[in-house]
Design a protein around this motif. Structure first.
Motif, PDB file in Angstrom:
ATOM      1  N   ARG A  28      14.615  21.858  68.945  1.00 21.52           N
ATOM      2  CA  ARG A  28      13.228  21.848  69.431  1.00 21.52           C
ATOM      3  C   ARG A  28      13.101  22.595  70.746  1.00 21.52           C
ATOM      4  O   ARG A  28      12.141  23.329  70.959  1.00 21.52           O
ATOM      5  CB  ARG A  28      12.739  20.409  69.596  1.00 21.52           C
ATOM      6  CG  ARG A  28      11.997  19.920  68.380  1.00 21.52           C
ATOM      7  CD  ARG A  28      11.368  18.567  68.625  1.00 21.52           C
ATOM      8  NE  ARG A  28      12.215  17.583  67.948  1.00 21.52           N
ATOM      9  CZ  ARG A  28      12.882  16.621  68.543  1.00 21.52           C
ATOM     10  NH1 ARG A  28      12.788  16.432  69.831  1.00 21.52           N
ATOM     11  NH2 ARG A  28      13.638  15.806  67.855  1.00 21.52           N
ATOM     12  N   LYS A  33      13.835  26.153  63.842  1.00 24.25           N
ATOM     13  CA  LYS A  33      13.571  25.256  62.720  1.00 24.25           C
ATOM     14  C   LYS A  33      14.815  25.222  61.844  1.00 24.25           C
ATOM     15  O   LYS A  33      15.395  26.259  61.533  1.00 24.25           O
ATOM     16  CB  LYS A  33      12.373  25.754  61.917  1.00 24.25           C
ATOM     17  CG  LYS A  33      12.017  24.871  60.731  1.00 24.25           C
ATOM     18  CD  LYS A  33      10.768  25.353  60.058  1.00 24.25           C
ATOM     19  CE  LYS A  33      11.101  26.511  59.151  1.00 24.25           C
ATOM     20  NZ  LYS A  33      10.011  26.940  58.299  1.00 24.25           N
ATOM     21  N   TYR A  35      16.526  24.144  58.226  1.00 24.85           N
ATOM     22  CA  TYR A  35      16.303  23.803  56.827  1.00 24.85           C
ATOM     23  C   TYR A  35      17.675  23.710  56.173  1.00 24.85           C
ATOM     24  O   TYR A  35      18.517  24.588  56.349  1.00 24.85           O
ATOM     25  CB  TYR A  35      15.463  24.866  56.116  1.00 24.85           C
ATOM     26  CG  TYR A  35      15.366  24.619  54.637  1.00 24.85           C
ATOM     27  CD1 TYR A  35      14.482  23.675  54.138  1.00 24.85           C
ATOM     28  CD2 TYR A  35      16.178  25.299  53.747  1.00 24.85           C
ATOM     29  CE1 TYR A  35      14.406  23.430  52.784  1.00 24.85           C
ATOM     30  CE2 TYR A  35      16.102  25.056  52.390  1.00 24.85           C
ATOM     31  CZ  TYR A  35      15.211  24.124  51.918  1.00 24.85           C
ATOM     32  OH  TYR A  35      15.150  23.863  50.577  1.00 24.85           O
ATOM     33  N   ARG A  46      10.755  29.654  65.594  1.00 25.80           N
ATOM     34  CA  ARG A  46       9.363  29.213  65.519  1.00 25.80           C
ATOM     35  C   ARG A  46       8.610  29.819  66.693  1.00 25.80           C
ATOM     36  O   ARG A  46       9.209  30.156  67.710  1.00 25.80           O
ATOM     37  CB  ARG A  46       9.271  27.690  65.636  1.00 25.80           C
ATOM     38  CG  ARG A  46       9.837  26.943  64.497  1.00 25.80           C
ATOM     39  CD  ARG A  46       9.601  25.473  64.642  1.00 25.80           C
ATOM     40  NE  ARG A  46       9.848  25.065  66.026  1.00 25.80           N
ATOM     41  CZ  ARG A  46       9.680  23.846  66.487  1.00 25.80           C
ATOM     42  NH1 ARG A  46       9.270  22.905  65.700  1.00 25.80           N
ATOM     43  NH2 ARG A  46       9.929  23.537  67.735  1.00 25.80           N
TER      44      ARG A  46
END
Length: 96
Positions: A28, A33, A35, A46
């Motif tokens: 963060r 991001k 996945y 991001r």
């Protein structure tokens, strides 16, 4: 199970959630991001929420009859990491 093994298992059980929480906070903070599934792990960028150009939207729409989104430099030119884990099975028949 001996006391030493039990203590080691308890420490490991406490360390795994702590490591996951630390990794999530680092992702963060770096505006990344994560996945993951059984076939791959992907870490992608991001948009920055405080970007003065796009205001966290990731880009802006250019005018014209067919508007297109122009990506902001706060995320689109950053590298992404993909790690392939298991091969994706081949189709034996068409998917329709």
């Amino acid at each position: 199970m001996t006391a030493r093994h039990l203590r080691g298992a308890l420490l490991l059980a406490a360390a795994v959630p702590l490591a996951a929480a630390t990794a999530a906070a680092a992702l963060r903070a770096g505006h990344l991001k994560l996945y993951a599934d059984r076939h791959r792990i992907e870490i992608t960028a991001r948009p920055r929420p405080g970007c003065p150009r796009c205001h966290g939207e990731g880009g802006w729409w250019t005018g014209g009859a067919f508007p297109e989104m122009e990506a902001c430099g706060c995320w689109y030119d950053r590298r992404e990491l993909r790690i392939r884990l298991l091969p994706i099975p081949a189709w034996n028949e068409p998917p329709f």
